[in-house]
Every structure is written in structure tokens, then in C-alpha cells.
Design a protein around this motif. Structure first.
Motif, PDB file in Angstrom:
ATOM      1  N   GLN A   1      -1.621 -23.472  10.707  1.00  0.00           N
ATOM      2  CA  GLN A   1      -1.624 -22.304  10.852  1.00  0.00           C
ATOM      3  C   GLN A   1      -1.924 -21.710   8.956  1.00  0.00           C
ATOM      4  OE1 GLN A   1       1.451 -19.760  11.969  1.00  0.00           O
ATOM      5  NE2 GLN A   1       0.825 -17.751  12.257  1.00  0.00           N
ATOM      6  N   GLY A   2      -2.665 -21.087   8.474  1.00  0.00           N
ATOM      7  CA  GLY A   2      -2.652 -20.748   7.330  1.00  0.00           C
ATOM      8  C   GLY A   2      -3.299 -21.513   6.604  1.00  0.00           C
ATOM      9  N   PHE A   3      -4.063 -22.016   7.013  1.00  0.00           N
ATOM     10  CA  PHE A   3      -4.951 -23.468   6.205  1.00  0.00           C
ATOM     11  C   PHE A   3      -6.632 -23.015   5.599  1.00  0.00           C
ATOM     12  CE2 PHE A   3      -7.538 -27.396   6.454  1.00  0.00           C
ATOM     13  CZ  PHE A   3      -7.115 -27.938   5.161  1.00  0.00           C
ATOM     14  N   SER A   4      -6.485 -22.398   4.410  1.00  0.00           N
ATOM     15  CA  SER A   4      -7.975 -22.283   4.220  1.00  0.00           C
ATOM     16  C   SER A   4      -9.098 -22.742   3.071  1.00  0.00           C
ATOM     17  CB  SER A   4      -7.957 -21.288   4.675  1.00  0.00           C
ATOM     18  OG  SER A   4      -7.016 -19.839   3.467  1.00  0.00           O
ATOM     19  N   SER A   5      -8.094 -23.621   2.798  1.00  0.00           N
ATOM     20  CA  SER A   5      -8.828 -24.176   1.403  1.00  0.00           C
ATOM     21  C   SER A   5      -9.513 -25.054   1.609  1.00  0.00           C
ATOM     22  CB  SER A   5      -7.414 -24.587   0.613  1.00  0.00           C
ATOM     23  OG  SER A   5      -7.362 -26.305   1.517  1.00  0.00           O
ATOM     24  N   SER A   6     -10.170 -25.786   3.183  1.00  0.00           N
ATOM     25  CA  SER A   6     -10.778 -26.602   3.680  1.00  0.00           C
ATOM     26  C   SER A   6     -12.112 -25.835   3.618  1.00  0.00           C
ATOM     27  CB  SER A   6     -10.377 -27.707   4.447  1.00  0.00           C
ATOM     28  OG  SER A   6     -11.325 -28.689   4.565  1.00  0.00           O
ATOM     29  N   LYS A   7     -13.129 -26.144   2.952  1.00  0.00           N
ATOM     30  CA  LYS A   7     -14.868 -25.316   3.464  1.00  0.00           C
ATOM     31  C   LYS A   7     -15.465 -26.072   4.167  1.00  0.00           C
ATOM     32  CE  LYS A   7     -15.396 -24.272  -1.269  1.00  0.00           C
ATOM     33  NZ  LYS A   7     -16.647 -24.128  -2.603  1.00  0.00           N
ATOM     34  N   THR A   8     -14.905 -27.170   4.928  1.00  0.00           N
ATOM     35  CA  THR A   8     -14.931 -28.568   5.990  1.00  0.00           C
ATOM     36  C   THR A   8     -14.981 -27.766   7.030  1.00  0.00           C
ATOM     37  OG1 THR A   8     -15.765 -30.434   4.588  1.00  0.00           O
ATOM     38  CG2 THR A   8     -15.380 -29.750   7.473  1.00  0.00           C
ATOM     39  N   PRO A   9     -16.543 -26.865   8.115  1.00  0.00           N
ATOM     40  CA  PRO A   9     -15.739 -25.868   9.639  1.00  0.00           C
ATOM     41  C   PRO A   9     -15.243 -27.196  10.350  1.00  0.00           C
ATOM     42  CG  PRO A   9     -18.307 -26.606   9.382  1.00  0.00           C
ATOM     43  CD  PRO A   9     -17.540 -27.173   7.725  1.00  0.00           C
ATOM     44  N   PHE A  10     -13.947 -27.042  11.504  1.00  0.00           N
ATOM     45  CA  PHE A  10     -13.476 -27.558  12.743  1.00  0.00           C
ATOM     46  C   PHE A  10     -12.929 -26.760  13.596  1.00  0.00           C
ATOM     47  CE2 PHE A  10     -10.375 -26.490   9.721  1.00  0.00           C
ATOM     48  CZ  PHE A  10      -9.163 -26.521  10.778  1.00  0.00           C
ATOM     49  N   ARG A  11     -12.677 -27.373  14.938  1.00  0.00           N
ATOM     50  CA  ARG A  11     -12.658 -26.851  16.011  1.00  0.00           C
ATOM     51  C   ARG A  11     -11.387 -27.860  16.233  1.00  0.00           C
ATOM     52  NH1 ARG A  11     -13.954 -28.964  20.706  1.00  0.00           N
ATOM     53  NH2 ARG A  11     -13.985 -27.361  22.168  1.00  0.00           N
ATOM     54  N   PHE A  12     -10.520 -27.102  17.032  1.00  0.00           N
ATOM     55  CA  PHE A  12      -9.625 -27.872  17.775  1.00  0.00           C
ATOM     56  C   PHE A  12      -9.735 -27.996  19.300  1.00  0.00           C
ATOM     57  CE2 PHE A  12      -7.700 -23.617  15.196  1.00  0.00           C
ATOM     58  CZ  PHE A  12      -6.847 -24.096  14.342  1.00  0.00           C
ATOM     59  N   GLN A  13      -8.955 -29.136  19.195  1.00  0.00           N
ATOM     60  CA  GLN A  13      -9.028 -29.841  20.121  1.00  0.00           C
ATOM     61  C   GLN A  13      -8.604 -29.236  21.063  1.00  0.00           C
ATOM     62  OE1 GLN A  13     -11.624 -33.240  20.371  1.00  0.00           O
ATOM     63  NE2 GLN A  13     -10.607 -32.540  22.964  1.00  0.00           N
ATOM     64  N   SER A  14      -9.413 -28.958  22.603  1.00  0.00           N
ATOM     65  CA  SER A  14      -8.771 -28.426  23.461  1.00  0.00           C
ATOM     66  C   SER A  14      -8.661 -29.051  25.351  1.00  0.00           C
ATOM     67  CB  SER A  14      -9.520 -26.764  23.972  1.00  0.00           C
ATOM     68  OG  SER A  14     -10.922 -27.373  24.242  1.00  0.00           O
ATOM     69  N   PHE A  15      -8.026 -29.254  25.677  1.00  0.00           N
ATOM     70  CA  PHE A  15      -8.321 -29.727  27.122  1.00  0.00           C
ATOM     71  C   PHE A  15      -8.360 -28.883  28.891  1.00  0.00           C
ATOM     72  CE2 PHE A  15      -4.018 -28.317  26.302  1.00  0.00           C
ATOM     73  CZ  PHE A  15      -3.674 -28.214  27.828  1.00  0.00           C
ATOM     74  N   THR A  16      -9.478 -29.068  29.429  1.00  0.00           N
ATOM     75  CA  THR A  16      -9.584 -28.265  30.484  1.00  0.00           C
ATOM     76  C   THR A  16      -8.469 -28.319  31.313  1.00  0.00           C
ATOM     77  OG1 THR A  16     -11.981 -29.202  30.487  1.00  0.00           O
ATOM     78  CG2 THR A  16     -11.795 -28.507  32.201  1.00  0.00           C
ATOM     79  N   VAL A  17      -8.346 -27.062  32.187  1.00  0.00           N
ATOM     80  CA  VAL A  17      -7.188 -26.715  33.252  1.00  0.00           C
ATOM     81  C   VAL A  17      -8.078 -25.821  34.158  1.00  0.00           C
ATOM     82  CG1 VAL A  17      -5.678 -25.361  34.064  1.00  0.00           C
ATOM     83  CG2 VAL A  17      -5.808 -26.182  31.742  1.00  0.00           C
ATOM     84  N   PHE A  18      -8.310 -26.746  35.727  1.00  0.00           N
ATOM     85  CA  PHE A  18      -8.597 -26.357  37.023  1.00  0.00           C
ATOM     86  C   PHE A  18      -7.919 -25.071  37.500  1.00  0.00           C
ATOM     87  CE2 PHE A  18     -10.516 -30.003  36.379  1.00  0.00           C
ATOM     88  CZ  PHE A  18     -12.352 -30.489  36.352  1.00  0.00           C
ATOM     89  N   LEU A  19      -7.952 -23.768  37.656  1.00  0.00           N
ATOM     90  CA  LEU A  19      -7.699 -22.877  38.828  1.00  0.00           C
ATOM     91  C   LEU A  19      -8.193 -23.062  39.347  1.00  0.00           C
ATOM     92  CD1 LEU A  19      -7.068 -20.271  36.085  1.00  0.00           C
ATOM     93  CD2 LEU A  19      -5.423 -21.827  36.277  1.00  0.00           C
ATOM     94  N   ARG A  20      -8.134 -22.754  40.833  1.00  0.00           N
ATOM     95  CA  ARG A  20      -8.214 -22.956  42.618  1.00  0.00           C
ATOM     96  C   ARG A  20      -7.606 -21.956  43.628  1.00  0.00           C
ATOM     97  NH1 ARG A  20     -11.725 -27.378  42.300  1.00  0.00           N
ATOM     98  NH2 ARG A  20     -10.693 -29.145  41.172  1.00  0.00           N
ATOM     99  N   ASP A  21      -8.492 -21.227  43.957  1.00  0.00           N
ATOM    100  CA  ASP A  21      -7.612 -20.027  44.623  1.00  0.00           C
ATOM    101  C   ASP A  21      -7.004 -19.407  44.296  1.00  0.00           C
ATOM    102  OD1 ASP A  21      -9.286 -21.774  47.204  1.00  0.00           O
ATOM    103  OD2 ASP A  21      -8.008 -23.561  46.402  1.00  0.00           O
ATOM    104  N   GLU A  22      -6.351 -18.793  44.963  1.00  0.00           N
ATOM    105  CA  GLU A  22      -4.958 -17.970  44.562  1.00  0.00           C
ATOM    106  C   GLU A  22      -4.853 -17.469  42.829  1.00  0.00           C
ATOM    107  OE1 GLU A  22      -2.506 -20.704  45.686  1.00  0.00           O
ATOM    108  OE2 GLU A  22      -4.422 -20.131  46.596  1.00  0.00           O
TER     109      GLU A  22
END
Length: 372
Positions: free
Chosen positions: A220-241
Motif C-alpha cells: 500500500q502506497g508503494f509507487s516509486s518503482s516504475k517496473t510493472p507488477f501484479r499481485f499473486q492471486s490464488f484460485t477459489v472454486f465455488l460450487r452450487d449454492e
């Protein structure tokens, strides 16, 4: 039957009776029994409070938290016995036809129950419940998956060529091929099994991408780097209801079982959700009086209040690089490009270059919006 197993079944029945789950189960059975449709699989979600279970029997509580597959079998046996004794569903023939899904209300507030990608794959070799907290960043449309299927023996002389002895039901972490494929064999005569397609049951499935809340707080608030990056996400499976119960941008607590899913040449760690809970915001529920007073002071200008907020808080809440773009967009509102002279446009461009350096070219300050 082992004494411990019999005791756990008794406790499961007592819990269902005290929690109201038994009455809900009876009502669900009545809907199945009144239906004119033929069913091969009867699905029953059961809400479980681990704290209440542990107070009744610690062994059963340990099974639910650390051996959910065996705990599901215990509740399946109890529910099947109740159906047979009370004659709740006339179509039901075998215990395998009952699909019991345990829905946990919460998990103990201990580090060992927190889902952490840093510990993969050491702690996730056994299938048990974990809790993950994060923000939804992407989601798929709702698709179908095989919830269950009926198989029969190909040999007509085999007793299992009819009936409901071979029922395949989806379990957490199982792929589509684990539920339905063409290489199952009969345990009685070793003949191949074939699927009875008219009894295949389909359910809803949705894939959610979640970013860990701690990762967002760390950057949060990190804006000094010009190198683009993305946050590592993980997958969640939702089923039925659980499908369509999440919205992008909201923060949720997800209780589920980790799953290692093969993806091309890689192994992806996913979470099969059992229950989801929207996190309550800890911030103020209303705008403070000082903020309202600030708005009244700047209400004569259509841009001053927005510029003030952007200059004060944007760098703390926006991803890297977006802060400067936001300031430039607000700054551009001051001008009409149709009436700007080339000299004015050059001045705007010079100020933008100064903005990228976080300094004002006129007074060497970082508060250039208000200086100008």
C-alpha cells in the motif's frame, strides 16, 4: 462397529437434533419425496459449528477439522439411517446415493488453520479445512460440472447390472475425470462399468481469483518503482449454492480444502470453498464532521475537493503509476484544449514532467496542484 465410531454417530445425531439441522434435513427429504422426478443422488448441505461439536465430543470435532472425508461418511451414515427408519424418501436404495456436504461456520483462530501460500506444499498434503482471507480481483461465469453419476455393470448376469450400487459423487479437490470416466470396473465380476446418462446430475461451478489481504497491505502506497507488477492471486472454486455469492472488490473469508490442480506442466494450488463470509469493515460507518466541513469550504470549486483528496491520499491507496495519472487528469480539468495556445499546452506538459518527478517546477515543492 467400533465403540468410538458408534459414539461419534450418536453425537452427530444429537448435534443435528439440537442445532435444528435434523428438521431441515427432514424438510429437504420431503421435497425429494414429493417430487415426481427420478433421482439417483440426493444432496444435503449440513451446517456445522465446530465449537458445538467439540463440546459434545472432541473426537468427532477433530474428525471434522482434520479428517473431513471421514466426518462426512459419519454424517452420511446417520442421515441414511434416519431416512430408512422414518421412511422419508421412497426412492432411496443405498447409502451411496446420499451426498452430504459439510458447511463449517468458522475455524479455530489459530495459525495452523490459516491458508498461507508460503507453506506450500508442506502443510497441504492432507485434505482438511483452512481459512483464507482476501479480496476478489476476478471471477468467471457460472459453468456446469458433474455433481454425481450412476454406473452399472455391463454384464447383464451380474447383480450389479441394475440398482444403485455404483454412485460416483464429486468430492472436494476431485477433477471431472475422477467423477466420470470409462475405465471403472465392477468389484464383483471385474467387468467394465458403463454410465447411465439419464441419472447424471449437473451442478454450478464458478472460479474466483483472490489476492491475499496481507499482500495488498504490504504494498500500500508503494509507487516509486516504475517496473510493472501484479499481485499473486490464488484460485477459489465455488460450487452450487455458493456461486454468484462474491463480488469483485469485496473482502471475504473463505473456508475450504486446498487442492493441487494440474495445469499443463505446472501444479496450481487452489481452494475448494465450503463456506464464505463477507468481512466486516473496521473503518468508520459514516463521514466525520471535519470531512464534511472541508467539503463545505471547497464546494465553490468543482475540482478543489477532489484535487485535495487525490493529493493527500491517492498515493496510499492506488497501484504504482496510477497516482500521477490521476493528478494529471484532475489538472487537465482546469483547461479547455480548444482555447489553449501552444505556449499554454507547453506549460501544461512541463508541469506534467514536474509531476512525474514529484516536484513543482515553480517552487520546488511536492504540492504543485495547489501551488499552481
Amino acid at each position: 462397529m467400533k465403540p468410538d465410531l458408534l459414539r461419534m454417530k450418536e453425537v452427530a445425531l444429537i448435534y443435528l437434533d439440537r442445532s435444528g439441522g435434523l428438521q431441515k434435513f427432514v424438510n429437504a427429504c420431503k421435497l425429494y419425496n414429493d417430487s415426481k422426478q427420478s433421482y439417483a443422488i440426493f444432496r444435503f448441505p449440513i451446517l456445522i459449528n465446530p465449537s458445538d461439536i467439540i463440546e459434545l465430543d472432541a473426537t468427532l470435532g477433530n474428525y471434522i477439522l482434520h479428517k473431513p472425508v471421514k466426518a462426512t461418511q459419519i454424517f452420511q451414515s446417520v442421515c441414511f439411517t434416519a431416512v430408512k427408519i422414518l421412511s422419508l424418501i421412497q426412492q432411496l436404495q443405498t447409502e451411496a446415493q446420499m451426498s452430504i456436504v459439510l458447511k463449517l461456520t468458522h475455524l479455530p483462530s489459530l495459525p495452523s488453520y490459516i491458508f498461507s501460500l508460503c507453506k506450500f506444499p508442506f502443510d497441504y498434503t492432507s485434505q482438511r479445512f483452512y481459512m483464507a482471507e482476501g479480496i476478489v480481483v476476478a471471477m468467471s461465469t457460472v459453468t456446469k460440472y458433474t455433481q454425481g453419476a450412476r454406473f452399472v455393470c455391463c454384464d447383464e448376469n451380474c447383480p450389479f447390472s441394475e440398482g444403485f450400487q455404483y454412485i460416483r459423487v464429486h468430492t472436494p479437490g476431485a477433477t471431472e475425470s475422477a467423477t466420470v470416466r470409462n475405465n471403472f470396473v465392477c468389484t464383483l465380476c471385474t467387468s467394465p462399468l458403463r454410465e447411465d446418462m439419464k441419472y447424471r446430475v449437473l451442478g454450478d461451478k464458478q472460479i474466483i481469483e483472490i489476492v491475499d489481504a496481507k499482500a495488498i497491505s504490504a504494498f500500500q502506497g508503494f509507487s516509486s518503482s516504475k517496473t510493472p507488477f501484479r499481485f499473486q492471486s490464488f484460485t477459489v472454486f465455488l460450487r452450487d449454492e455458493l456461486t454468484n455469492k462474491m463480488e469483485i472488490g469485496n473482502r471475504y473469508k473463505v473456508i475450504g480444502i486446498p487442492v493441487c490442480m494440474p495445469s499443463c506442466i505446472q501444479i496450481t494450488l487452489c481452494l475448494e470453498a465450503s463456506s464464505i463470509h463477507l468481512c466486516n469493515l473496521t473503518g468508520p460507518s459514516q463521514i466525520s464532521e471535519k470531512f464534511k466541513y472541508l467539503l463545505s469550504l471547497t464546494s465553490k470549486s468543482c475540482w478543489r475537493f477532489t484535487a485535495l483528496l487525490a493529493n493527500s491520499f491517492a498515493s496510499q491507496v492506488l497501484p504504482p503509476g496510477i497516482n500521477n495519472t490521476l493528478k494529471l487528469a484532475i489538472f487537465a480539468l482546469f483547461f479547455n484544449k480548444q482555447i489553449l495556445s501552444p505556449f499554454c499546452r507547453m506549460t501544461v506538459y512541463t508541469l506534467y514532467l514536474a509531476l512525474c518527478k514529484e516536484q513543482c517546477c515553480y517552487c520546488n515543492c511536492s504540492n504543485f496542484l495547489f501551488c499552481f
